[in-house]
Design a protein around this motif. Structure first.
Motif, PDB file in Angstrom:
ATOM      1  N   PRO A   4     -21.029 -25.829   2.345  1.00  0.00           N
ATOM      2  CA  PRO A   4     -19.721 -26.150   1.793  1.00  0.00           C
ATOM      3  C   PRO A   4     -18.660 -25.113   2.184  1.00  0.00           C
ATOM      4  O   PRO A   4     -18.902 -23.905   2.109  1.00  0.00           O
ATOM      5  CB  PRO A   4     -19.967 -26.152   0.283  1.00  0.00           C
ATOM      6  CG  PRO A   4     -21.424 -26.469   0.139  1.00  0.00           C
ATOM      7  CD  PRO A   4     -22.082 -25.797   1.297  1.00  0.00           C
ATOM      8  N   LEU A   5     -17.483 -25.609   2.572  1.00  0.00           N
ATOM      9  CA  LEU A   5     -16.435 -24.740   3.106  1.00  0.00           C
ATOM     10  C   LEU A   5     -15.630 -24.081   1.989  1.00  0.00           C
ATOM     11  O   LEU A   5     -15.348 -24.688   0.949  1.00  0.00           O
ATOM     12  CB  LEU A   5     -15.493 -25.552   4.003  1.00  0.00           C
ATOM     13  CG  LEU A   5     -16.140 -26.422   5.093  1.00  0.00           C
ATOM     14  CD1 LEU A   5     -15.063 -27.004   6.012  1.00  0.00           C
ATOM     15  CD2 LEU A   5     -17.145 -25.625   5.902  1.00  0.00           C
ATOM     16  N   ILE A   6     -15.240 -22.827   2.231  1.00  0.00           N
ATOM     17  CA  ILE A   6     -14.452 -22.059   1.264  1.00  0.00           C
ATOM     18  C   ILE A   6     -13.043 -21.816   1.785  1.00  0.00           C
ATOM     19  O   ILE A   6     -12.051 -22.175   1.145  1.00  0.00           O
ATOM     20  CB  ILE A   6     -15.136 -20.703   0.970  1.00  0.00           C
ATOM     21  CG1 ILE A   6     -16.538 -20.896   0.415  1.00  0.00           C
ATOM     22  CG2 ILE A   6     -14.268 -19.873   0.008  1.00  0.00           C
ATOM     23  CD1 ILE A   6     -17.386 -19.636   0.412  1.00  0.00           C
ATOM     24  N   LEU A   7     -12.948 -21.211   2.952  1.00  0.00           N
ATOM     25  CA  LEU A   7     -11.664 -20.796   3.508  1.00  0.00           C
ATOM     26  C   LEU A   7     -11.613 -21.064   4.999  1.00  0.00           C
ATOM     27  O   LEU A   7     -12.618 -20.882   5.703  1.00  0.00           O
ATOM     28  CB  LEU A   7     -11.464 -19.290   3.296  1.00  0.00           C
ATOM     29  CG  LEU A   7     -10.701 -18.781   2.073  1.00  0.00           C
ATOM     30  CD1 LEU A   7     -10.799 -17.262   2.001  1.00  0.00           C
ATOM     31  CD2 LEU A   7      -9.247 -19.205   2.109  1.00  0.00           C
ATOM     32  N   GLN A   8     -10.437 -21.459   5.484  1.00  0.00           N
ATOM     33  CA  GLN A   8     -10.223 -21.591   6.924  1.00  0.00           C
ATOM     34  C   GLN A   8      -8.884 -20.958   7.297  1.00  0.00           C
ATOM     35  O   GLN A   8      -7.935 -20.980   6.513  1.00  0.00           O
ATOM     36  CB  GLN A   8     -10.227 -23.058   7.362  1.00  0.00           C
ATOM     37  CG  GLN A   8     -11.572 -23.736   7.237  1.00  0.00           C
ATOM     38  CD  GLN A   8     -11.616 -25.091   7.929  1.00  0.00           C
ATOM     39  OE1 GLN A   8     -10.670 -25.866   7.866  1.00  0.00           O
ATOM     40  NE2 GLN A   8     -12.730 -25.373   8.594  1.00  0.00           N
ATOM     41  N   ALA A   9      -8.831 -20.410   8.499  1.00  0.00           N
ATOM     42  CA  ALA A   9      -7.583 -19.910   9.065  1.00  0.00           C
ATOM     43  C   ALA A   9      -7.526 -20.360  10.511  1.00  0.00           C
ATOM     44  O   ALA A   9      -8.555 -20.428  11.190  1.00  0.00           O
ATOM     45  CB  ALA A   9      -7.501 -18.388   8.983  1.00  0.00           C
ATOM     46  N   SER A  10      -6.328 -20.681  10.993  1.00  0.00           N
ATOM     47  CA  SER A  10      -6.203 -21.242  12.336  1.00  0.00           C
ATOM     48  C   SER A  10      -5.217 -20.452  13.179  1.00  0.00           C
ATOM     49  O   SER A  10      -4.354 -19.740  12.660  1.00  0.00           O
ATOM     50  CB  SER A  10      -5.763 -22.706  12.261  1.00  0.00           C
ATOM     51  OG  SER A  10      -4.463 -22.805  11.695  1.00  0.00           O
ATOM     52  N   GLY A  40     -15.635 -13.116  -9.685  1.00  0.00           N
ATOM     53  CA  GLY A  40     -16.125 -14.211 -10.498  1.00  0.00           C
ATOM     54  C   GLY A  40     -15.282 -15.464 -10.409  1.00  0.00           C
ATOM     55  O   GLY A  40     -15.412 -16.381 -11.232  1.00  0.00           O
ATOM     56  N   ARG A  41     -14.434 -15.541  -9.391  1.00  0.00           N
ATOM     57  CA  ARG A  41     -13.524 -16.682  -9.252  1.00  0.00           C
ATOM     58  C   ARG A  41     -14.110 -17.804  -8.407  1.00  0.00           C
ATOM     59  O   ARG A  41     -13.699 -18.953  -8.522  1.00  0.00           O
ATOM     60  CB  ARG A  41     -12.204 -16.220  -8.620  1.00  0.00           C
ATOM     61  CG  ARG A  41     -11.452 -15.186  -9.433  1.00  0.00           C
ATOM     62  CD  ARG A  41     -10.201 -14.714  -8.680  1.00  0.00           C
ATOM     63  NE  ARG A  41      -9.322 -15.854  -8.387  1.00  0.00           N
ATOM     64  CZ  ARG A  41      -8.326 -15.795  -7.506  1.00  0.00           C
ATOM     65  NH1 ARG A  41      -8.096 -14.683  -6.817  1.00  0.00           N
ATOM     66  NH2 ARG A  41      -7.568 -16.866  -7.299  1.00  0.00           N
ATOM     67  N   LEU A  42     -15.058 -17.451  -7.534  1.00  0.00           N
ATOM     68  CA  LEU A  42     -15.598 -18.392  -6.553  1.00  0.00           C
ATOM     69  C   LEU A  42     -17.043 -18.712  -6.863  1.00  0.00           C
ATOM     70  O   LEU A  42     -17.842 -17.806  -7.105  1.00  0.00           O
ATOM     71  CB  LEU A  42     -15.488 -17.768  -5.153  1.00  0.00           C
ATOM     72  CG  LEU A  42     -16.024 -18.577  -3.974  1.00  0.00           C
ATOM     73  CD1 LEU A  42     -15.127 -19.774  -3.692  1.00  0.00           C
ATOM     74  CD2 LEU A  42     -16.128 -17.685  -2.733  1.00  0.00           C
ATOM     75  N   SER A  43     -17.395 -20.002  -6.832  1.00  0.00           N
ATOM     76  CA  SER A  43     -18.789 -20.356  -7.075  1.00  0.00           C
ATOM     77  C   SER A  43     -19.129 -21.666  -6.382  1.00  0.00           C
ATOM     78  O   SER A  43     -18.250 -22.469  -6.043  1.00  0.00           O
ATOM     79  CB  SER A  43     -19.073 -20.470  -8.578  1.00  0.00           C
ATOM     80  OG  SER A  43     -18.275 -21.488  -9.165  1.00  0.00           O
ATOM     81  N   LEU A  44     -20.415 -21.851  -6.175  1.00  0.00           N
ATOM     82  CA  LEU A  44     -20.954 -23.088  -5.611  1.00  0.00           C
ATOM     83  C   LEU A  44     -21.605 -23.871  -6.738  1.00  0.00           C
ATOM     84  O   LEU A  44     -22.503 -23.366  -7.417  1.00  0.00           O
ATOM     85  CB  LEU A  44     -21.962 -22.778  -4.513  1.00  0.00           C
ATOM     86  CG  LEU A  44     -22.650 -23.973  -3.848  1.00  0.00           C
ATOM     87  CD1 LEU A  44     -21.638 -24.855  -3.135  1.00  0.00           C
ATOM     88  CD2 LEU A  44     -23.737 -23.508  -2.875  1.00  0.00           C
ATOM     89  N   THR A  45     -21.150 -25.106  -6.944  1.00  0.00           N
ATOM     90  CA  THR A  45     -21.706 -25.959  -7.989  1.00  0.00           C
ATOM     91  C   THR A  45     -22.424 -27.137  -7.346  1.00  0.00           C
ATOM     92  O   THR A  45     -22.442 -27.283  -6.122  1.00  0.00           O
ATOM     93  CB  THR A  45     -20.591 -26.473  -8.923  1.00  0.00           C
ATOM     94  OG1 THR A  45     -19.791 -27.439  -8.216  1.00  0.00           O
ATOM     95  CG2 THR A  45     -19.695 -25.322  -9.388  1.00  0.00           C
ATOM     96  N   THR A  46     -22.967 -27.992  -8.170  1.00  0.00           N
ATOM     97  CA  THR A  46     -23.675 -29.162  -7.655  1.00  0.00           C
ATOM     98  C   THR A  46     -22.719 -30.149  -6.988  1.00  0.00           C
ATOM     99  O   THR A  46     -23.140 -31.003  -6.198  1.00  0.00           O
ATOM    100  CB  THR A  46     -24.425 -29.881  -8.789  1.00  0.00           C
ATOM    101  OG1 THR A  46     -23.495 -30.187  -9.844  1.00  0.00           O
ATOM    102  CG2 THR A  46     -25.541 -29.003  -9.330  1.00  0.00           C
ATOM    103  N   THR A  47     -21.426 -30.036  -7.279  1.00  0.00           N
ATOM    104  CA  THR A  47     -20.445 -30.971  -6.706  1.00  0.00           C
ATOM    105  C   THR A  47     -19.602 -30.351  -5.600  1.00  0.00           C
ATOM    106  O   THR A  47     -18.820 -31.053  -4.954  1.00  0.00           O
ATOM    107  CB  THR A  47     -19.500 -31.510  -7.801  1.00  0.00           C
ATOM    108  OG1 THR A  47     -18.854 -30.402  -8.462  1.00  0.00           O
ATOM    109  CG2 THR A  47     -20.276 -32.318  -8.824  1.00  0.00           C
ATOM    110  N   GLY A  48     -19.731 -29.049  -5.368  1.00  0.00           N
ATOM    111  CA  GLY A  48     -18.955 -28.416  -4.306  1.00  0.00           C
ATOM    112  C   GLY A  48     -18.550 -26.999  -4.663  1.00  0.00           C
ATOM    113  O   GLY A  48     -19.138 -26.372  -5.541  1.00  0.00           O
ATOM    114  N   VAL A  49     -17.520 -26.527  -3.982  1.00  0.00           N
ATOM    115  CA  VAL A  49     -17.034 -25.154  -4.171  1.00  0.00           C
ATOM    116  C   VAL A  49     -15.889 -25.162  -5.168  1.00  0.00           C
ATOM    117  O   VAL A  49     -14.969 -25.980  -5.079  1.00  0.00           O
ATOM    118  CB  VAL A  49     -16.545 -24.571  -2.832  1.00  0.00           C
ATOM    119  CG1 VAL A  49     -16.008 -23.153  -3.037  1.00  0.00           C
ATOM    120  CG2 VAL A  49     -17.665 -24.553  -1.800  1.00  0.00           C
ATOM    121  N   THR A  50     -15.949 -24.248  -6.138  1.00  0.00           N
ATOM    122  CA  THR A  50     -14.855 -24.131  -7.098  1.00  0.00           C
ATOM    123  C   THR A  50     -14.217 -22.752  -6.997  1.00  0.00           C
ATOM    124  O   THR A  50     -14.901 -21.750  -6.772  1.00  0.00           O
ATOM    125  CB  THR A  50     -15.321 -24.361  -8.552  1.00  0.00           C
ATOM    126  OG1 THR A  50     -16.280 -23.354  -8.911  1.00  0.00           O
ATOM    127  CG2 THR A  50     -15.935 -25.735  -8.719  1.00  0.00           C
TER     128      THR A  50
END
Length: 213
Positions: A150-156, A190-200
């Motif tokens: 699951p993707l968190i951050l992208q930069a281009s 504690g702001r970022l986590s992986l859940t069963t539905t995706g990244v929060t």
């Protein structure tokens, strides 16, 4: 808040490691890199760790008969550090599914493309060959699917006419040094986590494409 314990895995020069060292030493990241582990001897990344007073550990994959045996030994070495977060920073090994599942939700990777485009190697040349107008990098949670978590951050960055793969790599690397510490900062706070539905992030689910910066 208690500082998170971070273990970094690498195979080379460790430029992303240096960006993370700088961010932890400045206090931006509420975490501490407790160990850096390389599967290759005599790499710059281990020197960077030593220079920063971080345990620099070598586990040479050539000393093992199978991928599973190496991953088992690596897992034991990592777990002795009692980490909250494992960071892949140019770790050029395909990890076994069992190893990845052991750290699911607490292992991050950065990949030099705008995933899901160009999984695997030679991403910069592939973007040029395809005539893409933009290229970049992606931070994602690691799952058993190669470069498929699951993707968190992208930069281009824009792909200018006549740009070489080496030039594009350097442009993308600057983006990597920006977004990887940012994702680690979020995780350690504690702001970022992986859940069963995706990244929060802050309890709000991110789009499947992650957040663009």
């Amino acid at each position: 808040m208690t500082q998170k314990r971070i273990v970094v895995l690498l195979s080379g020069s460790g430029s992303n490691l240096q960006a993370l060292i700088d961010a932890t030493q400045s206090g931006r990241i509420q975490g501490r890199i407790v160990a850096v582990i390389s599967n290759k001897p005599d790499v710059k990344g281990l020197e960077r760790a030593q220079d920063a007073g971080i345990a620099a550990l070598l586990l040479d994959h050539k000393g093992f008969d199978s991928r599973e045996a190496f991953d088992d030994a690596l897992q034991q070495l990592i777990d002795r550090q009692a980490p909250d977060l494992i960071i892949l920073a140019g770790f050029m090994r395909i990890l076994t599914a069992g190893f990845v599942r052991h750290y699911l939700g607490r292992m991050l990777n950065i990949h030099p493309s705008l995933l899901p485009k160009y999984k695997g190697l030679h991403t910069h040349q592939r973007a040029i060959d395809a005539g893409d107008s933009e290229h970049g990098c992606t931070v994602h949670f690691v799952t058993p699917e190669l470069d498929g978590g699951p993707l968190i951050l992208q930069a281009s960055v824009p792909v200018e006419a006549g740009t070489s793969a080496d030039q594009l790599q350097q442009q993308v690397l600057k983006c990597e040094h920006h977004i990887y510490p940012l994702a680690v900062e979020w995780f350690c706070a504690g702001r970022l986590s992986l859940t069963t539905t995706g990244v929060t992030l802050d309890g709000i689910q991110l789009p499947a494409s992650g957040q663009r910066v």
